[in-house]
Design a protein around this motif. Structure first.
Motif: not given
Length: 687
Positions: A343-359
């Protein structure tokens, strides 16, 4: 407050006309009068002005009251006409009244004039209101018919006694896709138009019981089978003893479709098409609850912020900045899995959710791939531009009560990545939060320092290595903090990250010019060297700010040198070259600081109108080691002289370094071997 009164006077005697005006003013009117004596003047006055009353003498040399009355009638104006005269008898007055005059006042009974005017004004208003009411009544049926049939929304007239459709307009037929003969004369129940029969019956009961229906959403089906939606409202009309329901149908099918689009827009960034914070948090909340049921897997939140993005906006413009953000969004989607969310929060900021990784290791590997993709050159305005990012990582933990805490800590870790040098990622740990609080306090302190001017300048002399003696001074910033003097390394990075550096730069520039100009004269003597941050050097207004500082201080432009790091100058060569040329046109020198620590070469500097190179302290300190540093410094001096550039060596601390630099004909030098940085009062008083 007097009532305004516009009076047209048919009168040949100025004194009689003035007497009439005085009487009306005495009666409480604010009179604006015009006097005419013949027919042409009266016609002109009627054509050019609006009048409340006409007061006419009966007989004038070239005009009379009957003629004036005919002119008024011919004009079509309904204006009270009052005759004021003493020349005729009662029979003439009666004839005038029959001809259309509204009243007759004898000049020997002028006190009756004001009440007559008041009465005729009221009666004229009554006539106008009556005519308007009659006209409105005549037009009501015609207006209803026109409004019904020409309305842009659907209208239907239904007889309530048998629920028969009496009439429909064109908009209603267009909305449902039927012809008029297929609708009129039919009962509503005979037509397969309204899909929700229960709601349709409920609406019918409201018409019968309440006499009206408020706005109610009603689905309908067109003749071609397409489903639509309308807002229906209406009320009951009584016509000739029969009750009819006037139903108004506002087609909202397009609005319904638009609502889906608006919902999308409300949850997505309009520039990149990525989810916004609201939608991201919805996804993250779901992912967080799933992760709680699978403790063997790893959910991680990444907070990504582009490094030095403001430089792009300031130097290339917001359109180029938008293009950069769009490219970064595409690269992020290319790295991530389908189950991940960015997702983009605005400006030059982004959020990322990494779903259920092994570790956590897999999350770190994704961070490396993201950084690698982002730092690939991006073409902006025909030039390749390199941008990097800082990433904070917050892996899920049993300590977290909800996803908001993960986002918070990922943000904290991102700040740690910025502080650690950018173009990297950092995984959150609890100590980072304490560090962030420290940085927030530092930022607040810097803002107070700017307001209170708690800064001070120290100056380190710059020596002529061949001839000896000072040729200039480098202005070095100090923060006169309440707890003690602070060096730039303690706070400049925070100032840069929080956007305060430009204000600090301007303070240093103005005060350095003022202090050196005041202590060494305006147009002769040593020069002063001032460092400029990268974000400020990319500002197209920098040359103007420099010119203002020189004008305020009186310092000659040739005695000011601006220092900018090699890395910053090479980030955007076109903008750098433009601003450097403007500064050189002012007569100001521009030199590259810490040359050799960046990624440029001397050949790339040929297009930049710089005046000098400054060899960094790390090279000078390493010259005593057998690592080739001395050979590099010697080669840089030789090539710089070949390009017509002066060379300044900083960090000279020993006789050995001094002798070597002088032997290879390095022009200038500074360092503790000559002098430590000194406060302005100590340095200039000593000289």
């Amino acid at each position: 407050m007097n009532k305004p009164l516009r009076v047209l006077q048919i009168e040949d005697s100025e004194s009689d006309a003035a007497l009439v005006v005085r009487l009306l003013e005495k009666a409480g009117y604010d009179v604006r009068a015009e006097r005419v004596e013949e027919a042409g003047q009266m016609r002109a006055a009627l054509a050019t002005s609006a009048w409340d009353v006409v007061i006419a003498d009966y007989h004038l040399p070239r005009f009379d009251a009957p003629a004036a009355l005919r002119i008024l009638h011919d004009s079509g104006r309904d204006i009270p006409f009052i005759v004021v005269s003493g020349a005729v008898g009662e029979s003439v007055a009666v004839e005038l009244m029959k001809a259309g005059a509204h009243d007759y006042v004898m000049k020997n009974n002028l006190p009756r004039l004001a009440p007559a005017v008041e009465r005729e004004l009221r009666e004229a208003q009554t006539r106008r209101e009556r005519e308007q009411a009659e006209e409105a009544l005549r037009e009501s049926e015609e207006r209803f018919a026109k409004a019904f049939h020409l309305s842009p929304v659907g209208n239907a007239l239904v007889r309530l006694s048998d629920n028969t459709i009496v009439d429909v307009n064109h908009a209603q037929l267009t909305m449902i896709g039927y012809r008029r003969e297929e609708i009129v004369g039919k009962r509503s129940g005979e037509l397969d138009i309204f899909a929700d029969r229960a709601l349709l019956d409920q609406i019918a009961r409201r018409f019968h019981e309440q006499g009206k229906v408020e706005e109610t959403e009603l689905p309908f089906r067109r003749k071609d089978g397409a489903l639509g939606y309308a807002i229906v409202s209406g009320e009951v009309l009584n016509v000739g003893g029969e009750r009819y329901a006037l139903k108004v149908f506002n087609d909202i099918t397009s609005r319904k479709q638009a609502e889906e689009k608006l919902t999308y827009q409300a949850l997505h960034d309009p520039l990149t098409g990525l989810p916004n914070r609201t939608l991201f948090m919805e996804h993250l909340d779901r992912m967080f609850r799933i992760a709680q049921r699978h403790p063997e897997s790893c959910l991680a939140v990444l907070f990504l912020d582009l490094d030095r993005f403001k430089v792009v906006n300031d130097s290339l413009g917001h359109l180029a900045g938008d293009e950069l953000l769009t490219a970064v969004a595409a690269r992020l989607k290319g790295v991530l899995r389908q189950s991940d969310v960015v997702a983009r929060l605005g400006g030059d900021e982004f959020l990322i959710a990494l779903d259920l990784l092994p570790g956590l290791h897999e999350a770190e590997e994704i961070c490396r791939r993201i950084l690698q993709q982002i730092r690939k050159p991006i073409s902006l305005n025909g030039e390749d531009f390199v941008v990097t990012a800082s990433i904070g990582v917050a892996p899920a933990s049993p300590d977290y009560a909800g996803p908001k805490e993960m986002v918070r800590d990922a943000d904290v870790a991102m700040y740690r990545a910025k502080e650690a040098g950018r173009d990297r990622f950092e995984v959150f740990d609890a100590s980072m939060r304490d560090k962030l609080l420290f940085l927030l306090e530092l930022e607040a302190g810097l803002r107070r320092a700017i307001q209170r001017e708690e800064f001070a300048l120290h100056y380190q002399p710059i020596q002529n290595l061949a001839l000896g003696g000072s040729v200039g001074y480098e202005a070095l910033l100090r923060w006169d903090h309440p707890l003690g003097l602070r060096l730039p390394g303690d706070f400049l990075q925070t100032a840069e990250d929080t956007g305060l550096m430009k204000e600090i730069d301007l303070w240093v520039l103005r005060n350095a010019c003022r202090q050196v100009g005041r202590n060494h004269g305006a147009s002769r003597g040593a020069y002063v060297s001032v460092n400029v941050s990268g974000s400020h050097f990319s500002d197209p207004h920098l040359p103007l700010r420099v010119q203002e500082a020189l004008s305020e201080s009186g310092l000659h432009p040739s005695r000011l040198v601006l220092e900018i790091t090699e890395t910053v100058m090479m980030e955007n060569p076109a903008a750098t070259a433009r601003i450097t040329r403007e500064l050189r046109e002012l007569g100001v020198g521009v030199q590259i600081d810490d040359f050799g620590t960046g990624y440029s070469s001397l050949s790339r500097l040929l297009n930049l109108p710089i005046t000098a190179l400054k060899i960094g302290q790390s090279f000078v300190a390493s010259m005593r080691d057998s690592n080739g540093a001395a050979g590099i410094v010697s080669a840089v001096v030789t090539m710089a002289h070949g390009l017509g550039l002066r060379v300044v060596a900083e960090g000279i601390e020993t006789r050995e370094q001094f002798d070597f630099l002088r032997r290879i004909e390095c022009d200038y030098g500074q360092g503790y071997f000559f002098s430590r940085p000194l406060p302005a009062v100590e340095l200039f008083n000593g000289n």
